[in-house]
Scaffold this motif. Structure first.
Motif, PDB file in Angstrom:
ATOM      1  N   GLU A  55      77.593 -34.876 116.667  1.00  0.00           N
ATOM      2  CA  GLU A  55      79.012 -35.034 116.345  1.00  0.00           C
ATOM      3  C   GLU A  55      79.823 -35.313 117.610  1.00  0.00           C
ATOM      4  OE1 GLU A  55      82.485 -35.249 114.102  1.00  0.00           O
ATOM      5  OE2 GLU A  55      80.394 -35.314 113.500  1.00  0.00           O
ATOM      6  N   THR A  56      79.514 -34.606 118.687  1.00  0.00           N
ATOM      7  CA  THR A  56      80.212 -34.828 119.955  1.00  0.00           C
ATOM      8  C   THR A  56      79.975 -36.238 120.465  1.00  0.00           C
ATOM      9  OG1 THR A  56      79.975 -32.481 120.498  1.00  0.00           O
ATOM     10  CG2 THR A  56      80.476 -33.962 122.317  1.00  0.00           C
ATOM     11  N   GLU A  57      78.751 -36.698 120.386  1.00  0.00           N
ATOM     12  CA  GLU A  57      78.433 -38.059 120.836  1.00  0.00           C
ATOM     13  C   GLU A  57      79.157 -39.092 119.978  1.00  0.00           C
ATOM     14  OE1 GLU A  57      76.822 -41.075 123.148  1.00  0.00           O
ATOM     15  OE2 GLU A  57      77.005 -38.929 123.491  1.00  0.00           O
ATOM     16  N   ARG A  58      79.225 -38.859 118.673  1.00  0.00           N
ATOM     17  CA  ARG A  58      79.941 -39.774 117.784  1.00  0.00           C
ATOM     18  C   ARG A  58      81.415 -39.836 118.146  1.00  0.00           C
ATOM     19  NH1 ARG A  58      83.029 -40.301 113.523  1.00  0.00           N
ATOM     20  NH2 ARG A  58      83.474 -38.103 113.262  1.00  0.00           N
ATOM     21  N   GLU A  59      82.031 -38.693 118.434  1.00  0.00           N
ATOM     22  CA  GLU A  59      83.441 -38.662 118.828  1.00  0.00           C
ATOM     23  C   GLU A  59      83.657 -39.401 120.149  1.00  0.00           C
ATOM     24  OE1 GLU A  59      84.615 -34.572 118.863  1.00  0.00           O
ATOM     25  OE2 GLU A  59      84.513 -34.399 116.681  1.00  0.00           O
ATOM     26  N   ASN A  60      82.748 -39.225 121.099  1.00  0.00           N
ATOM     27  CA  ASN A  60      82.863 -39.924 122.381  1.00  0.00           C
ATOM     28  C   ASN A  60      82.786 -41.431 122.203  1.00  0.00           C
ATOM     29  OD1 ASN A  60      83.115 -37.540 123.803  1.00  0.00           O
ATOM     30  ND2 ASN A  60      80.959 -37.434 124.356  1.00  0.00           N
ATOM     31  N   ILE A  61      81.895 -41.881 121.340  1.00  0.00           N
ATOM     32  CA  ILE A  61      81.762 -43.316 121.072  1.00  0.00           C
ATOM     33  C   ILE A  61      83.036 -43.848 120.422  1.00  0.00           C
ATOM     34  CG2 ILE A  61      80.545 -45.023 119.656  1.00  0.00           C
ATOM     35  CD1 ILE A  61      77.980 -43.355 120.176  1.00  0.00           C
ATOM     36  N   CYS A  62      83.587 -43.096 119.467  1.00  0.00           N
ATOM     37  CA  CYS A  62      84.829 -43.527 118.805  1.00  0.00           C
ATOM     38  C   CYS A  62      85.977 -43.622 119.804  1.00  0.00           C
ATOM     39  CB  CYS A  62      85.203 -42.560 117.688  1.00  0.00           C
ATOM     40  SG  CYS A  62      84.156 -42.694 116.235  1.00  0.00           S
ATOM     41  N   GLU A  63      86.117 -42.616 120.674  1.00  0.00           N
ATOM     42  CA  GLU A  63      87.188 -42.630 121.671  1.00  0.00           C
ATOM     43  C   GLU A  63      87.023 -43.805 122.627  1.00  0.00           C
ATOM     44  OE1 GLU A  63      87.331 -38.853 123.627  1.00  0.00           O
ATOM     45  OE2 GLU A  63      87.827 -37.789 121.784  1.00  0.00           O
ATOM     46  N   SER A  64      85.803 -44.059 123.070  1.00  0.00           N
ATOM     47  CA  SER A  64      85.553 -45.172 123.988  1.00  0.00           C
ATOM     48  C   SER A  64      85.871 -46.506 123.326  1.00  0.00           C
ATOM     49  CB  SER A  64      84.099 -45.161 124.460  1.00  0.00           C
ATOM     50  OG  SER A  64      83.820 -43.998 125.187  1.00  0.00           O
ATOM     51  N   THR A  65      85.513 -46.622 122.063  1.00  0.00           N
ATOM     52  CA  THR A  65      85.779 -47.859 121.336  1.00  0.00           C
ATOM     53  C   THR A  65      87.277 -48.084 121.182  1.00  0.00           C
ATOM     54  OG1 THR A  65      83.715 -47.638 120.123  1.00  0.00           O
ATOM     55  CG2 THR A  65      85.369 -49.097 119.171  1.00  0.00           C
ATOM     56  N   LEU A  66      88.007 -47.023 120.825  1.00  0.00           N
ATOM     57  CA  LEU A  66      89.453 -47.151 120.666  1.00  0.00           C
ATOM     58  C   LEU A  66      90.129 -47.434 121.998  1.00  0.00           C
ATOM     59  CD1 LEU A  66      90.189 -44.314 118.094  1.00  0.00           C
ATOM     60  CD2 LEU A  66      90.172 -46.778 117.698  1.00  0.00           C
ATOM     61  N   GLU A  67      89.656 -46.820 123.063  1.00  0.00           N
ATOM     62  CA  GLU A  67      90.229 -47.071 124.387  1.00  0.00           C
ATOM     63  C   GLU A  67      90.010 -48.520 124.802  1.00  0.00           C
ATOM     64  OE1 GLU A  67      89.055 -45.815 128.822  1.00  0.00           O
ATOM     65  OE2 GLU A  67      89.475 -44.132 127.477  1.00  0.00           O
ATOM     66  N   GLY A  68      88.848 -49.051 124.492  1.00  0.00           N
ATOM     67  CA  GLY A  68      88.543 -50.436 124.835  1.00  0.00           C
ATOM     68  C   GLY A  68      89.322 -51.438 124.017  1.00  0.00           C
ATOM     69  N   SER A  69      89.831 -51.026 122.859  1.00  0.00           N
ATOM     70  CA  SER A  69      90.580 -51.962 122.022  1.00  0.00           C
ATOM     71  C   SER A  69      92.075 -51.946 122.322  1.00  0.00           C
ATOM     72  CB  SER A  69      90.352 -51.653 120.540  1.00  0.00           C
ATOM     73  OG  SER A  69      90.893 -50.389 120.214  1.00  0.00           O
TER      74      SER A  69
END
Length: 89
Positions: free
Chosen positions: A35-49
């Protein structure tokens, strides 16, 4: 009711883990890590967009034209001088 299980395909602990048996704590740990890894991926994706101008740029240097330079050019233009440098040929 469905039975849940976790199957680790690779890594240091490959195998199938049952969330209800003696490995319940290990299963919970893996679930939290996933779950933590999934949240990190989501945050990174949103930051990149985020559009580039909205993000702070740490690599930006000083401005190319300072306020003093701009005022000098505007003053010269108002007095009829050329604001560009000309080189003799």
């Amino acid at each position: 009711m469905r039975s849940l299980g976790l199957e680790m395909l690779a890594g240091p602990l490959p195998g199938i883990y049952d969330p209800t048996g003696p490995r319940k704590l290990l299963f919970a740990f893996f679930a939290v890590m996933a779950e933590t890894e999934r949240e990190n991926i989501c945050e990174s994706t949103l930051e990149g967009s985020t559009p580039r101008p909205a993000r702070a740029s740490t690599a930006a240097g000083p401005p190319v034209i300072t306020d003093d330079m701009l005022h000098t050019v505007l003053r010269r233009r108002a007095s009829g001088e050329s604001s560009s440098r000309s080189t003799p040929t």
